[in-house]
Scaffold this motif. Structure first.
Motif, short mmCIF file in Angstrom:
data_model
loop_
_atom_site.label_atom_id
_atom_site.label_comp_id
_atom_site.label_asym_id
_atom_site.label_seq_id
_atom_site.Cartn_x
_atom_site.Cartn_y
_atom_site.Cartn_z
N MET A 1 -83.67 -25.26 19.21
CA MET A 1 -83.90 -26.70 19.36
C MET A 1 -84.00 -27.35 17.99
O MET A 1 -84.75 -26.92 17.14
N LYS A 2 -83.24 -28.43 17.78
CA LYS A 2 -83.24 -29.13 16.51
C LYS A 2 -84.49 -29.99 16.38
O LYS A 2 -85.02 -30.49 17.35
N VAL A 3 -84.95 -30.18 15.15
CA VAL A 3 -86.08 -31.06 14.90
C VAL A 3 -85.60 -32.26 14.10
O VAL A 3 -84.93 -32.12 13.09
N PHE A 4 -85.91 -33.48 14.57
CA PHE A 4 -85.68 -34.68 13.79
C PHE A 4 -86.85 -34.80 12.83
O PHE A 4 -87.95 -35.16 13.23
N ALA A 5 -86.66 -34.49 11.55
CA ALA A 5 -87.75 -34.63 10.59
C ALA A 5 -87.93 -36.09 10.25
O ALA A 5 -87.08 -36.91 10.54
N SER A 6 -89.07 -36.43 9.59
CA SER A 6 -89.38 -37.84 9.51
C SER A 6 -90.14 -38.24 8.27
O SER A 6 -90.83 -37.45 7.67
N LEU A 7 -89.95 -39.50 7.90
CA LEU A 7 -90.86 -40.15 6.98
C LEU A 7 -91.42 -41.40 7.64
O LEU A 7 -92.60 -41.65 7.59
N CYS A 8 -90.59 -42.21 8.19
CA CYS A 8 -91.08 -43.38 8.92
C CYS A 8 -89.94 -43.94 9.75
O CYS A 8 -88.78 -43.72 9.46
N MET A 9 -90.26 -44.67 10.79
CA MET A 9 -89.24 -45.17 11.70
C MET A 9 -88.21 -46.03 10.99
O MET A 9 -88.53 -46.91 10.24
N ALA A 10 -86.95 -45.76 11.31
CA ALA A 10 -85.88 -46.66 11.01
C ALA A 10 -85.69 -46.91 9.54
O ALA A 10 -84.80 -47.62 9.15
N PHE A 11 -86.55 -46.39 8.71
CA PHE A 11 -86.29 -46.48 7.29
C PHE A 11 -86.96 -45.31 6.59
O PHE A 11 -87.93 -44.76 7.05
N LEU A 12 -86.39 -44.95 5.46
CA LEU A 12 -86.98 -43.92 4.62
C LEU A 12 -88.06 -44.58 3.81
O LEU A 12 -87.84 -45.54 3.11
N MET A 13 -89.29 -44.09 3.92
CA MET A 13 -90.39 -44.70 3.21
C MET A 13 -90.56 -44.00 1.88
O MET A 13 -91.10 -42.91 1.79
N ILE A 14 -90.05 -44.62 0.83
CA ILE A 14 -90.04 -44.01 -0.48
C ILE A 14 -91.46 -43.81 -0.97
O ILE A 14 -92.31 -44.69 -0.87
N GLN A 29 -75.01 -33.12 13.03
CA GLN A 29 -75.51 -34.14 12.13
C GLN A 29 -76.33 -35.15 12.92
O GLN A 29 -76.12 -35.32 14.13
N LEU A 30 -77.24 -35.80 12.22
CA LEU A 30 -78.04 -36.85 12.84
C LEU A 30 -77.39 -38.20 12.55
O LEU A 30 -77.12 -38.53 11.39
N TYR A 31 -77.16 -39.00 13.58
CA TYR A 31 -76.57 -40.33 13.44
C TYR A 31 -77.58 -41.35 13.95
O TYR A 31 -78.14 -41.20 15.04
N VAL A 32 -77.81 -42.37 13.15
CA VAL A 32 -78.83 -43.37 13.45
C VAL A 32 -78.23 -44.77 13.37
O VAL A 32 -77.47 -45.07 12.45
N SER A 376 -75.39 -57.92 15.38
CA SER A 376 -76.81 -57.63 15.60
C SER A 376 -77.27 -56.38 14.87
O SER A 376 -78.43 -56.00 14.96
N HIS A 377 -76.37 -55.70 14.13
CA HIS A 377 -76.79 -54.57 13.31
C HIS A 377 -77.79 -55.05 12.27
O HIS A 377 -77.61 -56.09 11.65
N ARG A 378 -78.84 -54.28 12.08
CA ARG A 378 -79.80 -54.63 11.04
C ARG A 378 -79.21 -54.28 9.68
O ARG A 378 -78.60 -53.22 9.52
N LEU A 398 -86.98 -48.30 2.11
CA LEU A 398 -85.51 -48.31 2.09
C LEU A 398 -85.01 -48.13 3.51
O LEU A 398 -85.32 -47.14 4.16
N TRP A 399 -84.26 -49.11 4.00
CA TRP A 399 -83.61 -49.00 5.31
C TRP A 399 -82.15 -48.61 5.11
O TRP A 399 -81.45 -49.25 4.32
N TYR A 400 -81.68 -47.62 5.82
CA TYR A 400 -80.26 -47.29 5.77
C TYR A 400 -79.90 -46.42 6.96
O TYR A 400 -80.76 -45.77 7.55
N ASN A 401 -78.62 -46.39 7.31
CA ASN A 401 -78.13 -45.53 8.38
C ASN A 401 -77.38 -44.32 7.82
O ASN A 401 -77.66 -43.19 8.20
N LYS A 402 -76.45 -44.57 6.93
CA LYS A 402 -75.61 -43.50 6.39
C LYS A 402 -75.71 -43.51 4.87
O LYS A 402 -75.60 -44.56 4.23
#
Length: 506
Positions: A1-14, A29-32, A376-378, A398-402
């Protein structure tokens, strides 16, 4: 089972604490993707697949399902099936879709199970208090009594054999309590069925469904500190379940000096007060959503009894006086690899003649992403702080998708590009009370990227935004941050508006 690792929702919290990264399997790969102004709030998709094309197909299928169901349930779209049904004559059986029948059935069932705490007609009292806020005058006892009498009527009957719904009253109804959870669940199913993806997470406004071969990191928002980069109440690991949070800390009405929750008890006609946040994890999305809302209305004892009627439901309730109430199985869902934040142990650094930052102060940066027709993309966004020497002292968010598009944030990347090593797995889901679409808060506690307090003095807060088929915009706000409250506003730009900078004592 894959784990979605994290820093914060929807953005990387530097500058935040690093979390465990899960192993990749079969070149997954993870696509967001993120959207604003969807069902009146924000939307996040997370999908794992070996193909970006397949992930995009899954996203398209999920969006189509969201749009289809919104066209059935929306109380704000005059053309929706629900709105059309509400215009029908009383006491006339109307053939409805299975989806609308399900929704009406859910309200009828849970109204009974909660002794009236959940009711589709709660909008009546909600409008009463909204109108009171506009007039800045509390509703009278007579007005509240009339609202309660209206809500306590029988509003409709259902005929399962013929799939008909018959209106019995002219009382306004709104499907919000169940519609969002119902839609999230079916959108998740549509994504899995519509493409070759291994796992899907659909998060709409802080309520989410997780399905597939994945364990998702889920951060529970602290109702008393709910900026995007505030430390969460809990770091969870959740697999193949739904998570919902309801609370009074993001929406409500200000009348005089008092804040009133947007959640109203249909039995009394008054806004609720005892609970400020309730998070529920359950196998079924509508169960999670119903329990989270009901827990804000019911007493703690009533909530505990109701939770026992839903198999495998776990919860965290925060009361107005700060009491934390956890279900017996809640602790088993907490991520054991994440330690509690110890930011309070950091002490100010001496700066000679310059006074160090007063830890009792913080800066809140509030802004809103503009709604742009047909897009409507952020946008990607970076927020950081520079000193008088134009040196970056703190990256806030920092917010980003790719990662391949991060260089489009030209100013931020010029400063941070060499050290930037993003991983597509660095995304966590966040569950919290539903936010208004596009509205965000970021805080600066006065520390630099190494965790030390900076000196009091002059700083510039920089917000850069970039959007595909859009523009690269930058906003700079200089502020003198000393031991005195200050406020500043900025005009904004194409991508953001309503920007305020509030330096205050906590």
């Amino acid at each position: 089972m894959k784990v979605f690792a994290s820093l914060c929702m929807a953005f990387l919290m530097i500058g935040g604490q690093p979390l465990t990264k899960g192993p990749k399997k079969n070149n997954q790969q993870l696509y967001v993707s993120h959207y604003e102004n969807v069902l009146g709030t924000s939307l996040e998709f997370k999908m794992t697949s070996t193909s970006e094309a397949e992930a995009e197909k899954a996203e398209t299928a999920a969006l189509a399902e969201i749009n289809r169901l919104s066209a059935i349930f929306s109380a704000y779209d005059a053309k929706s099936e629900f709105s059309q049904w509400m215009k029908q004559d009383l006491n006339k059986p109307i053939k409805v879709s299975k989806e609308l029948f399900d929704m009406l059935s859910l309200f009828a069932d849970w109204k009974s199970r909660t002794n009236g705490a959940l009711d589709a007609s709660a909008a009546v009292a909600g409008k009463l208090w909204s109108d009171a806020a506009k007039k800045q005058q509390l509703p009278s006892k007579a007005e509240i009594g009339a609202a309660v009498a209206a809500m306590q009527q029988a509003h409709y009957t259902l005929d399962a054999k013929n799939l008909t719904a018959t209106r019995l009253s002219n009382v306004p109804l709104v499907m919000n309590t169940f519609a969002k959870s119902y839609i999230i669940n079916l959108a998740c199913d549509a994504a899995l069925a519509g493409a070759k993806v291994d796992a899907v997470v659909v998060n709409i406004g802080g309520d989410l469904v997780i399905k597939g071969d994945v364990k998702d990191h889920v951060n529970v928002t602290n109702p008393l500190a709910n900026a995007e980069n505030d430390a969460p109440l809990a770091h969870l690991l959740v697999s193949n379940r739904a998570v919902a949070t309801s609370g009074n800390y993001r929406r409500g009405e200000q009348i005089g000096k008092h804040w009133y929750s947007h959640i109203v008890d249909p039995r009394t006609g008054k806004p609720v007060e005892g609970v400020i946040s309730a998070t529920v994890i359950a196998p079924n999305a509508t169960d999670a959503g119903a329990l989270a809302t009901a827990f804000n209305v019911l007493s703690v004892k009533e909530s505990e009894a109701l939770a026992r009627t839903v198999k495998d439901a776990e919860y965290l309730i925060i009361t107005r006086d700060g009491k934390r109430i956890e279900s017996e199985g809640w602790a088993a869902l907490v991520d054991p690899t994440v330690k509690a934040s110890k930011t309070n142990n950091v002490t100010p650094v001496a700066y000679g003649k310059d006074k160090p930052w007063d830890p009792s102060y913080e800066l809140a940066i509030n802004f809103e992403f503009n709604a742009i027709q047909g897009n409507s993309h952020r946008p990607f966004a970076a927020i950081w702080v520079e000193n008088e020497k134009k040196e970056a002292v703190r990256n806030l968010a920092l917010w980003y998708n790719k990662t391949k598009w991060v260089p489009d944030l030209k100013n931020w990347y010029r400063i941070n590009g060499e050290s930037f090593k993003a991983d597509k797995a660095n995304f966590a889901s966040v569950t919290g009370a539903t936010r208004s679409p596009g509205k965000y808060t970021i805080k600066w506690d006065g520390k630099d990227d190494k965790g030390n307090y900076v000196a009091q003095g002059k700083y510039t807060i920089i917000i850069e935004t970039s959007k595909e088929h859009g523009t690269d915009e930058i906003l700079r706000q200089p502020m003198e941050l000393k031991k005195a409250a200050k406020k500043a506003t900025a005009e904004g730009n194409v991508e953001i508006s309503n920007v305020t900078f509030d330096f205050y004592k906590k």
